[in-house]
Design an enzyme around this catalytic site. Structure first.
Site, PDB file in Angstrom:
ATOM      1  N   GLU A  62       8.464   4.373  19.495  1.00 36.64           N
ATOM      2  CA  GLU A  62       8.938   3.385  18.522  1.00 36.64           C
ATOM      3  C   GLU A  62      10.209   3.875  17.837  1.00 36.64           C
ATOM      4  O   GLU A  62      10.249   4.978  17.275  1.00 36.64           O
ATOM      5  CB  GLU A  62       7.852   3.066  17.484  1.00 36.64           C
ATOM      6  CG  GLU A  62       8.314   1.974  16.535  1.00 36.64           C
ATOM      7  CD  GLU A  62       7.186   1.242  15.806  1.00 36.64           C
ATOM      8  OE1 GLU A  62       6.028   1.261  16.283  1.00 36.64           O
ATOM      9  OE2 GLU A  62       7.493   0.657  14.751  1.00 36.64           O
ATOM     10  N   GLU A  87      12.182   8.098  12.908  1.00 35.99           N
ATOM     11  CA  GLU A  87      12.676   7.408  11.710  1.00 35.99           C
ATOM     12  C   GLU A  87      13.466   8.426  10.866  1.00 35.99           C
ATOM     13  O   GLU A  87      12.917   9.454  10.473  1.00 35.99           O
ATOM     14  CB  GLU A  87      11.473   6.845  10.919  1.00 35.99           C
ATOM     15  CG  GLU A  87      11.795   6.264   9.567  1.00 35.99           C
ATOM     16  CD  GLU A  87      12.836   5.152   9.614  1.00 35.99           C
ATOM     17  OE1 GLU A  87      12.604   4.120  10.258  1.00 35.99           O
ATOM     18  OE2 GLU A  87      13.907   5.332   9.018  1.00 35.99           O
ATOM     19  N   ASP A 141      18.101  -2.381  12.169  1.00 39.74           N
ATOM     20  CA  ASP A 141      19.143  -2.698  11.183  1.00 39.74           C
ATOM     21  C   ASP A 141      20.124  -3.685  11.814  1.00 39.74           C
ATOM     22  O   ASP A 141      20.632  -3.439  12.904  1.00 39.74           O
ATOM     23  CB  ASP A 141      19.878  -1.418  10.769  1.00 39.74           C
ATOM     24  CG  ASP A 141      19.013  -0.523   9.901  1.00 39.74           C
ATOM     25  OD1 ASP A 141      18.189  -1.059   9.136  1.00 39.74           O
ATOM     26  OD2 ASP A 141      19.150   0.708   9.986  1.00 39.74           O
ATOM     27  N   THR A 216       4.916  -5.660  11.017  1.00 36.66           N
ATOM     28  CA  THR A 216       5.653  -4.568  10.364  1.00 36.66           C
ATOM     29  C   THR A 216       5.992  -4.992   8.938  1.00 36.66           C
ATOM     30  O   THR A 216       5.916  -6.162   8.576  1.00 36.66           O
ATOM     31  CB  THR A 216       6.973  -4.236  11.096  1.00 36.66           C
ATOM     32  OG1 THR A 216       7.923  -5.261  10.815  1.00 36.66           O
ATOM     33  CG2 THR A 216       6.778  -4.091  12.582  1.00 36.66           C
ATOM     34  N   TYR A 218       8.969  -5.092   7.531  1.00 37.56           N
ATOM     35  CA  TYR A 218      10.129  -6.000   7.480  1.00 37.56           C
ATOM     36  C   TYR A 218       9.759  -7.393   7.921  1.00 37.56           C
ATOM     37  O   TYR A 218      10.291  -8.385   7.422  1.00 37.56           O
ATOM     38  CB  TYR A 218      11.273  -5.435   8.330  1.00 37.56           C
ATOM     39  CG  TYR A 218      12.203  -4.608   7.490  1.00 37.56           C
ATOM     40  CD1 TYR A 218      11.851  -3.330   7.095  1.00 37.56           C
ATOM     41  CD2 TYR A 218      13.427  -5.110   7.047  1.00 37.56           C
ATOM     42  CE1 TYR A 218      12.671  -2.561   6.294  1.00 37.56           C
ATOM     43  CE2 TYR A 218      14.257  -4.361   6.236  1.00 37.56           C
ATOM     44  CZ  TYR A 218      13.877  -3.089   5.869  1.00 37.56           C
ATOM     45  OH  TYR A 218      14.700  -2.334   5.066  1.00 37.56           O
TER      46      TYR A 218
HETATM   47  C1  SAM Z   1      15.254  -2.836   9.049  1.00 39.75           C
HETATM   48  S1  SAM Z   1      14.322  -1.357   9.153  1.00 39.75           S
HETATM   49  C2  SAM Z   1      12.863  -1.883  10.045  1.00 39.75           C
HETATM   50  C3  SAM Z   1      11.732  -0.921   9.924  1.00 39.75           C
HETATM   51  C4  SAM Z   1      10.467  -1.292  10.694  1.00 39.75           C
HETATM   52  N1  SAM Z   1      10.692  -1.288  12.121  1.00 39.75           N
HETATM   53  C5  SAM Z   1       9.914  -2.626  10.236  1.00 39.75           C
HETATM   54  O1  SAM Z   1      10.005  -3.581  11.022  1.00 39.75           O
HETATM   55  O2  SAM Z   1       9.387  -2.692   9.125  1.00 39.75           O
HETATM   56  C6  SAM Z   1      15.201  -0.488  10.437  1.00 39.75           C
HETATM   57  C7  SAM Z   1      14.790   0.959  10.527  1.00 39.75           C
HETATM   58  O3  SAM Z   1      15.456   1.591  11.606  1.00 39.75           O
HETATM   59  C8  SAM Z   1      15.743   2.915  11.214  1.00 39.75           C
HETATM   60  N2  SAM Z   1      16.820   3.446  12.073  1.00 39.75           N
HETATM   61  C9  SAM Z   1      18.122   3.149  12.036  1.00 39.75           C
HETATM   62  N3  SAM Z   1      18.789   3.850  12.952  1.00 39.75           N
HETATM   63  C10 SAM Z   1      17.879   4.622  13.600  1.00 39.75           C
HETATM   64  C11 SAM Z   1      17.965   5.581  14.633  1.00 39.75           C
HETATM   65  N4  SAM Z   1      19.133   5.908  15.214  1.00 39.75           N
HETATM   66  N5  SAM Z   1      16.828   6.169  15.045  1.00 39.75           N
HETATM   67  C12 SAM Z   1      15.648   5.861  14.479  1.00 39.75           C
HETATM   68  N6  SAM Z   1      15.513   4.963  13.485  1.00 39.75           N
HETATM   69  C13 SAM Z   1      16.619   4.350  13.053  1.00 39.75           C
HETATM   70  C14 SAM Z   1      16.141   2.778   9.762  1.00 39.75           C
HETATM   71  O4  SAM Z   1      16.063   3.985   9.029  1.00 39.75           O
HETATM   72  C15 SAM Z   1      15.141   1.742   9.270  1.00 39.75           C
HETATM   73  O5  SAM Z   1      13.974   2.305   8.747  1.00 39.75           O
END
Ligand code: SAM
Length: 237
Positions: A62, A87, A141, A216, A218
């Site tokens: 994930e 993460e 993101d 999730t 988000y």
């Molecule tokens: C908008 S949040 C969504 C979190 C979760 N998947 C949810 O749906 O609740 C996007 C997540 O991707 C993580 N993220 C961004 N770039 C990443 C990377 N290169 N590797 C791992 N995680 C990353 C961010 O820190 C953030 O927690």
């Protein structure tokens, strides 16, 4: 961990505009200090089921698990499978550790989860080709400005790596509520149609969360704001 290296959590958090986040509660701090080192993905060398779980098993990966609700939910559903979650945001890691430890009151600790506090692509690159059964990219993101589009996780480079790491028949699950991201992702996946088949049976299947897909944080937030959420399952050919 060296700060300011591309891909390390400090650099990623700065890039993504997250300063330090909220201070961790005492219990969370203890989990980060004590549990995380025990279940951390090794920082060097190949990332295999045998190395992480001591046995061959189906591997799930994930990207950006946020608070870890989906990862923990899936790991609880499939106790014989191995889960790797990445993460960079330490508050998310701490919340995920609460789920993994069973301290959320939901049940026993999960022995089938390994966590990397940092960049998912760095770990993915160390997984042997064809080793993954499932790969999850849930509410990445959005980077909605056109000039930031290259930072989106759904782009040709990462998708090529997703295709390489998934076994034939393996599944890529992608979810978003962001219309710009959706349009972008569909165009990218269209370019990779030789590697992936969309698993929708009916045209409107992307409007409903498939079974075995825990909600999730988000996603819940998006629904609360009245957004539609879109779900895609792609099978690696
Ligand atoms: C908008 S949040 C969504 C979190 C979760 N998947 C949810 O749906 O609740 C996007 C997540 O991707 C993580 N993220 C961004 N770039 C990443 C990377 N290169 N590797 C791992 N995680 C990353 C961010 O820190 C953030 O927690």
């Amino acid at each position: 961990m060296t700060a300011n290296k591309p891909g390390d959590p400090t650099t990623l958090n700065r890039l993504y505009g997250r300063a330090k986040g909220k201070a961790l509660r005492t219990g969370q701090q203890a989990l980060v200090e004590e549990l995380l080192p025990r279940i951390a993905v090794p920082t060097e060398g190949p990332v295999t089921a045998e190395r992480l779980f001591g046995r061959p098993c189906s591997l799930h990966f994930e990207i950006g698990f946020g608070g870890g609700e989906h990862m923990a939910g899936r790991a609880d559903m499939l106790p014989d499978h191995g889960f790797i979650g990445c993460e960079p945001f330490v508050n998310g890691v701490a919340q995920a550790l609460v789920h993994v430890s069973g301290d959320n009151g939901a049940g026993a600790p999960l022995g089938n989860v390994r966590i990397h506090h940092g960049d998912a692509l760095e770990v993915l690159a160390r997984i042997p080709d064809g080793a993954l059964s499932f790969l999850y990219l849930l509410h990445p993101d959005p980077w909605p400005k056109a000039r930031h589009a290259k930072r989106r996780m759904m782009n040709d480079g990462p998708v090529r790596m997703f295709a390489a790491k998934l076994k034939p028949g393996g599944e890529l699950r992608f979810g978003t509520d962001h219309p710009i991201y959706l349009r972008h992702a569909l165009m990218v996946m269209q370019r990779h149609r030789a590697q992936f088949d969309w698993l929708g049976e009916k045209p409107a299947d992307f409007l409903q969360r498939p079974g075995g897909w825990p909600e999730t944080r988000y996603e819940a937030k998006a629904r609360k704001q009245g957004h539609e959420v879109w779900y895609f399952r792609y099978r690696r050919r």
